[in-house]
Design a protein around this motif. Structure first.
Motif, PDB file in Angstrom:
ATOM      1  N   MET A   1       7.327 -18.714  30.304  1.00  0.00           N
ATOM      2  CA  MET A   1       7.661 -17.513  30.942  1.00  0.00           C
ATOM      3  C   MET A   1       7.494 -16.484  29.905  1.00  0.00           C
ATOM      4  SD  MET A   1      10.317 -16.802  33.693  1.00  0.00           S
ATOM      5  CE  MET A   1      11.268 -15.636  32.958  1.00  0.00           C
ATOM      6  N   ALA A   2       6.607 -15.530  30.201  1.00  0.00           N
ATOM      7  CA  ALA A   2       6.225 -14.368  29.416  1.00  0.00           C
ATOM      8  C   ALA A   2       7.410 -13.200  29.967  1.00  0.00           C
ATOM      9  CB  ALA A   2       4.795 -13.968  29.306  1.00  0.00           C
ATOM     10  N   LEU A   3       8.505 -13.262  29.485  1.00  0.00           N
ATOM     11  CA  LEU A   3       9.389 -12.266  29.646  1.00  0.00           C
ATOM     12  C   LEU A   3       9.199 -11.205  28.708  1.00  0.00           C
ATOM     13  CD1 LEU A   3      12.087 -11.841  31.453  1.00  0.00           C
ATOM     14  CD2 LEU A   3      13.395 -12.263  29.380  1.00  0.00           C
ATOM     15  N   THR A   4       8.752 -10.108  29.228  1.00  0.00           N
ATOM     16  CA  THR A   4       8.612  -9.069  28.412  1.00  0.00           C
ATOM     17  C   THR A   4       9.954  -8.197  27.982  1.00  0.00           C
ATOM     18  OG1 THR A   4       6.644  -8.520  29.581  1.00  0.00           O
ATOM     19  CG2 THR A   4       6.968  -6.895  27.979  1.00  0.00           C
ATOM     20  N   CYS A   5      10.014  -8.263  26.743  1.00  0.00           N
ATOM     21  CA  CYS A   5      11.337  -7.630  26.179  1.00  0.00           C
ATOM     22  C   CYS A   5      11.173  -6.346  25.276  1.00  0.00           C
ATOM     23  CB  CYS A   5      12.176  -8.518  25.311  1.00  0.00           C
ATOM     24  SG  CYS A   5      12.751 -10.175  26.268  1.00  0.00           S
ATOM     25  N   GLN A   6      11.027  -5.281  25.961  1.00  0.00           N
ATOM     26  CA  GLN A   6      10.436  -4.072  25.403  1.00  0.00           C
ATOM     27  C   GLN A   6      11.585  -3.182  24.538  1.00  0.00           C
ATOM     28  OE1 GLN A   6       8.560  -2.622  28.846  1.00  0.00           O
ATOM     29  NE2 GLN A   6       6.688  -3.500  28.268  1.00  0.00           N
ATOM     30  N   ARG A   7      12.942  -3.504  24.964  1.00  0.00           N
ATOM     31  CA  ARG A   7      13.836  -2.680  24.446  1.00  0.00           C
ATOM     32  C   ARG A   7      14.205  -3.365  23.184  1.00  0.00           C
ATOM     33  NH1 ARG A   7      18.313  -0.251  28.272  1.00  0.00           N
ATOM     34  NH2 ARG A   7      19.432  -1.281  26.840  1.00  0.00           N
ATOM     35  N   GLY A   8      14.744  -2.498  22.153  1.00  0.00           N
ATOM     36  CA  GLY A   8      15.036  -3.032  21.127  1.00  0.00           C
ATOM     37  C   GLY A   8      16.385  -3.812  20.883  1.00  0.00           C
ATOM     38  N   ASP A   9      17.461  -3.892  21.958  1.00  0.00           N
ATOM     39  CA  ASP A   9      18.197  -4.652  21.786  1.00  0.00           C
ATOM     40  C   ASP A   9      18.435  -6.047  21.906  1.00  0.00           C
ATOM     41  OD1 ASP A   9      19.614  -3.265  24.961  1.00  0.00           O
ATOM     42  OD2 ASP A   9      18.035  -4.469  24.552  1.00  0.00           O
TER      43      ASP A   9
ATOM     44  N   GLN B   1      19.187   1.977  36.689  1.00  0.00           N
ATOM     45  CA  GLN B   1      18.724   1.533  35.466  1.00  0.00           C
ATOM     46  C   GLN B   1      17.401   0.595  36.015  1.00  0.00           C
ATOM     47  OE1 GLN B   1      21.169  -0.145  32.807  1.00  0.00           O
ATOM     48  NE2 GLN B   1      19.684  -0.535  31.347  1.00  0.00           N
ATOM     49  N   ILE B   2      16.187   1.245  35.228  1.00  0.00           N
ATOM     50  CA  ILE B   2      14.942   0.351  35.568  1.00  0.00           C
ATOM     51  C   ILE B   2      14.658  -0.541  34.377  1.00  0.00           C
ATOM     52  CG2 ILE B   2      12.422   0.544  36.022  1.00  0.00           C
ATOM     53  CD1 ILE B   2      13.314   3.234  37.154  1.00  0.00           C
ATOM     54  N   LEU B   3      14.945  -2.059  34.595  1.00  0.00           N
ATOM     55  CA  LEU B   3      14.986  -2.764  33.529  1.00  0.00           C
ATOM     56  C   LEU B   3      13.441  -3.108  33.207  1.00  0.00           C
ATOM     57  CD1 LEU B   3      17.473  -5.414  34.491  1.00  0.00           C
ATOM     58  CD2 LEU B   3      17.708  -3.395  32.915  1.00  0.00           C
ATOM     59  N   PRO B   4      12.980  -3.557  31.700  1.00  0.00           N
ATOM     60  CA  PRO B   4      11.667  -3.929  31.641  1.00  0.00           C
ATOM     61  C   PRO B   4      11.247  -5.014  32.526  1.00  0.00           C
ATOM     62  CG  PRO B   4      13.173  -3.936  29.723  1.00  0.00           C
ATOM     63  CD  PRO B   4      13.986  -3.665  31.020  1.00  0.00           C
ATOM     64  N   LYS B   5       9.749  -5.018  32.572  1.00  0.00           N
ATOM     65  CA  LYS B   5       9.110  -5.901  33.367  1.00  0.00           C
ATOM     66  C   LYS B   5       9.256  -7.571  32.812  1.00  0.00           C
ATOM     67  CE  LYS B   5       4.522  -5.583  31.365  1.00  0.00           C
ATOM     68  NZ  LYS B   5       3.139  -5.455  31.440  1.00  0.00           N
TER      69      LYS B   5
ATOM     70  N   TRP C   1      17.621   6.088  34.329  1.00  0.00           N
ATOM     71  CA  TRP C   1      17.189   5.529  32.854  1.00  0.00           C
ATOM     72  C   TRP C   1      16.083   4.394  33.087  1.00  0.00           C
ATOM     73  CZ3 TRP C   1      22.760   3.156  31.573  1.00  0.00           C
ATOM     74  CH2 TRP C   1      23.608   4.321  31.246  1.00  0.00           C
ATOM     75  N   GLY C   2      15.133   4.555  32.178  1.00  0.00           N
ATOM     76  CA  GLY C   2      13.985   3.664  32.142  1.00  0.00           C
ATOM     77  C   GLY C   2      12.936   3.883  33.060  1.00  0.00           C
ATOM     78  N   SER C   3      12.745   5.309  33.536  1.00  0.00           N
ATOM     79  CA  SER C   3      11.627   5.260  34.586  1.00  0.00           C
ATOM     80  C   SER C   3      10.178   5.293  33.868  1.00  0.00           C
ATOM     81  CB  SER C   3      11.807   6.956  35.254  1.00  0.00           C
ATOM     82  OG  SER C   3      11.944   7.874  34.186  1.00  0.00           O
ATOM     83  N   GLU C   4      10.208   5.397  32.565  1.00  0.00           N
ATOM     84  CA  GLU C   4       8.980   5.032  31.951  1.00  0.00           C
ATOM     85  C   GLU C   4       8.367   3.769  32.283  1.00  0.00           C
ATOM     86  OE1 GLU C   4      11.746   5.317  30.330  1.00  0.00           O
ATOM     87  OE2 GLU C   4      12.097   3.707  29.065  1.00  0.00           O
ATOM     88  N   HIS C   5       9.146   2.747  32.512  1.00  0.00           N
ATOM     89  CA  HIS C   5       8.753   1.449  32.749  1.00  0.00           C
ATOM     90  C   HIS C   5       7.687   1.411  34.022  1.00  0.00           C
ATOM     91  CE1 HIS C   5      11.225  -0.262  29.664  1.00  0.00           C
ATOM     92  NE2 HIS C   5      12.289  -0.034  30.356  1.00  0.00           N
ATOM     93  N   LEU C   6       8.020   2.344  34.856  1.00  0.00           N
ATOM     94  CA  LEU C   6       7.371   2.183  36.373  1.00  0.00           C
ATOM     95  C   LEU C   6       5.975   2.697  36.193  1.00  0.00           C
ATOM     96  CD1 LEU C   6      10.011   2.376  39.165  1.00  0.00           C
ATOM     97  CD2 LEU C   6       9.120   0.395  37.815  1.00  0.00           C
ATOM     98  N   LYS C   7       5.908   3.551  34.912  1.00  0.00           N
ATOM     99  CA  LYS C   7       4.549   4.304  34.971  1.00  0.00           C
ATOM    100  C   LYS C   7       3.506   3.398  34.432  1.00  0.00           C
ATOM    101  CE  LYS C   7       6.590   8.663  34.366  1.00  0.00           C
ATOM    102  NZ  LYS C   7       7.813   9.073  33.749  1.00  0.00           N
TER     103      LYS C   7
ATOM    104  N   PRO D   1       3.698  -8.606  37.790  1.00  0.00           N
ATOM    105  CA  PRO D   1       5.007  -8.712  37.128  1.00  0.00           C
ATOM    106  C   PRO D   1       6.194  -8.174  38.162  1.00  0.00           C
ATOM    107  CG  PRO D   1       3.900  -6.832  36.169  1.00  0.00           C
ATOM    108  CD  PRO D   1       2.792  -7.571  36.991  1.00  0.00           C
ATOM    109  N   ILE D   2       7.357  -8.312  37.470  1.00  0.00           N
ATOM    110  CA  ILE D   2       8.604  -8.001  38.406  1.00  0.00           C
ATOM    111  C   ILE D   2       9.382  -6.798  37.776  1.00  0.00           C
ATOM    112  CG2 ILE D   2      10.791  -8.837  39.375  1.00  0.00           C
ATOM    113  CD1 ILE D   2       9.631 -11.593  39.477  1.00  0.00           C
ATOM    114  N   PHE D   3       9.617  -5.760  38.355  1.00  0.00           N
ATOM    115  CA  PHE D   3      10.455  -4.863  37.643  1.00  0.00           C
ATOM    116  C   PHE D   3      11.974  -4.948  38.268  1.00  0.00           C
ATOM    117  CE2 PHE D   3       6.383  -3.309  36.445  1.00  0.00           C
ATOM    118  CZ  PHE D   3       6.912  -2.671  35.130  1.00  0.00           C
TER     119      PHE D   3
END
Ligand SMILES: CCCCCCCCCCCCCC(=O)SCCNC(=O)CCNC(=O)[C@H](O)C(C)(C)COP(=O)(O)OP(=O)(O)OC[C@H]1O[C@@H](n2cnc3c(N)ncnc32)[C@H](O)[C@@H]1OP(=O)(O)O
Ligand SMILES: CCCCCCCC/C=C\CCCCCCCC(=O)OC[C@@H](O)COP(=O)(O)O
Length: 324
Positions: A316-324, A254-258, A108-114, A226-228
């Motif tokens: 700290m710029a935590l990127t929260c890209q998921r809508g939950d 599960q690959i979480l957002p960066k 899940w979430g492989s798009e994050h690593l692209k 960034p950290i994934f």
């Protein structure tokens, strides 16, 4: 008949022979053949009905596969010299294992690593079986950081070295920190684009993750990348080294957002470490509940990124890209 030679002609004429010694030899051969037939049969039965024997056979095969592949591939890798390109060979060698073991991998979430960015991957570490999950998602130019002991494992160590794996001596903190700092400096310059670290620092099959070591986070902050976070679902359903269990099953990755580190300094590392660990612990708890029906994992998630976003350190710029 003795090893294909009829008793009547054995021993050859002229040498003394007796019927009883011939019968004795025949008995020995029958017993030997019987044993040779019985042993594989017993092993097959044990493999089928004894979970512990099953476990050891599968682990032995896993290790033999790794050693055999390392032995086979190292000469080819050596032609190229030490290069992250050789990781592709290791990856190809490990990929078939999931089919042999009947382990289904869901990502899940492989798009994050692209992304074209450089980054650091942190991942929970349950067992050497993690290699099967790693090769599912590891980016092309990513090198893992591994314990130095691997380097001394003969052909396996050589294969790892040829693939550019970075080794640290966990028991010599200063040396390990130097290696990590050097990695942070050279990441941009060299062909390595991503670094994979198991921040727990050792294998752990407990319900909650161990406290995280800080090297990965210092590395990301020093390199300003960034950290994934990547979370492997618990293996309890199909694997446990304590219970000596090894069956087929499913692993979800599960690959979480960066998590951004731009503008952070080494003083932010403890908080950064805790934030990432908490996000991973939440994901692990959610996965434990949904994949393995476990409700008792560490602090059941209140939404995968909710706590990480809410509790992020100031600045700290935590990127929260998921809508939950
Ligand atoms: C076919 C063949 C196939 C073969 C395939 C094989 C594939 C193999 C795949 C590979 C799979 C292999 C899998 C494996 O092998 S997993 C085992 C190897 N991985 C690790 O050990 C994880 C990485 N370790 C760390 O990050 C640790 O932090 C180290 C080892 C560095 C120190 O650990 P330590 O135990 O000492 O504890 P600590 O983290 O609490 O830190 C203590 C203090 O040091 C500070 N500090 C830490 N780091 C830095 C830094 N960089 N710059 C500045 N400061 C730094 C830190 O802030 C803290 O200070 P303070 O904040 O309290 O003041
Ligand atoms: C000439 C010497 C020949 C020695 C041959 C040794 C044979 C070893 C057989 C197979 C090697 C399989 C290596 C798989 C590596 C998987 C990576 C891994 O899982 O490392 C564990 C490490 O993260 C944490 O270690 P600890 O939990 O702290 O322990």
């Amino acid at each position: 008949m003795l090893l294909g030679i009829p008793c009547a002609t054995y021993p050859p004429p002229g040498l003394s022979s007796s019927a009883s010694s011939c019968r004795g030899s025949m008995m020995e051969v029958v017993l030997l053949h019987g044993l040779l037939l019985l042993l594989p049969l017993a092993a097959l039965l044990l493999y089928r009905y004894n979970a512990t024997f099953h476990y050891f056979c599968k682990m032995a095969f896993f290790n033999c596969w790794i050693i055999a592949m390392a032995t086979l591939l190292s000469p080819f890798a050596a032609l190229r010299g030490r290069s992250v390109e050789n990781m592709k060979l290791l990856r190809a060698a490990i990929l078939p294992l999931k089919h042999l073991y009947g382990i289904k991998m869901k990502v899940w979430g492989s798009e994050h690593l692209k992304t074209e960015e450089l980054y650091v991957i942190v991942c929970n570490h349950q067992a050497s079986l993690d290699l099967m999950g790693m090769v599912e998602v590891i980016p092309d130019r990513c090198v893992p950081i591994a314990k130095k002991e691997l380097l001394y494992m003969g052909m396996v160590g050589w294969a790892c070295w040829l693939s550019g794996i970075i080794f640290i001596d966990r028991y010599r903190r200063e040396d390990a920190i130097n290696v990590i700092s050097q990695t942070a400096r050279t990441m941009r310059r060299e062909n390595v684009r991503e670094v994979w670290i198991f921040p727990e620092g050792t294998r752990n099959q407990d319900k909650s993750m161990l406290p995280f070591k800080r090297g990965a986070f210092h590395l990301a902050v020093e390199a300003q990348v960034p950290i994934f976070p990547i979370v492997f679902s618990p293996y309890w359903d199909f694997f446990s080294s304590k219970e000596k269990k090894f069956t087929s099953g499913t692993c979800t990755i599960q690959i979480l957002p960066k998590v951004e580190t731009q503008g952070l300094s080494s003083t932010d590392v403890p908080e950064l470490t805790e934030t990432v660990r908490q996000a991973m612990a939440d994901a692990l708890a959610e996965m434990s509940a949904s994949c393995c029906g476990d409700q008792s994992a560490e602090k059941p998630g209140e939404g995968l990124w909710t706590r990480a976003c809410r509790d992020r350190p100031r600045g700290m710029a935590l990127t929260c890209q998921r809508g939950d």
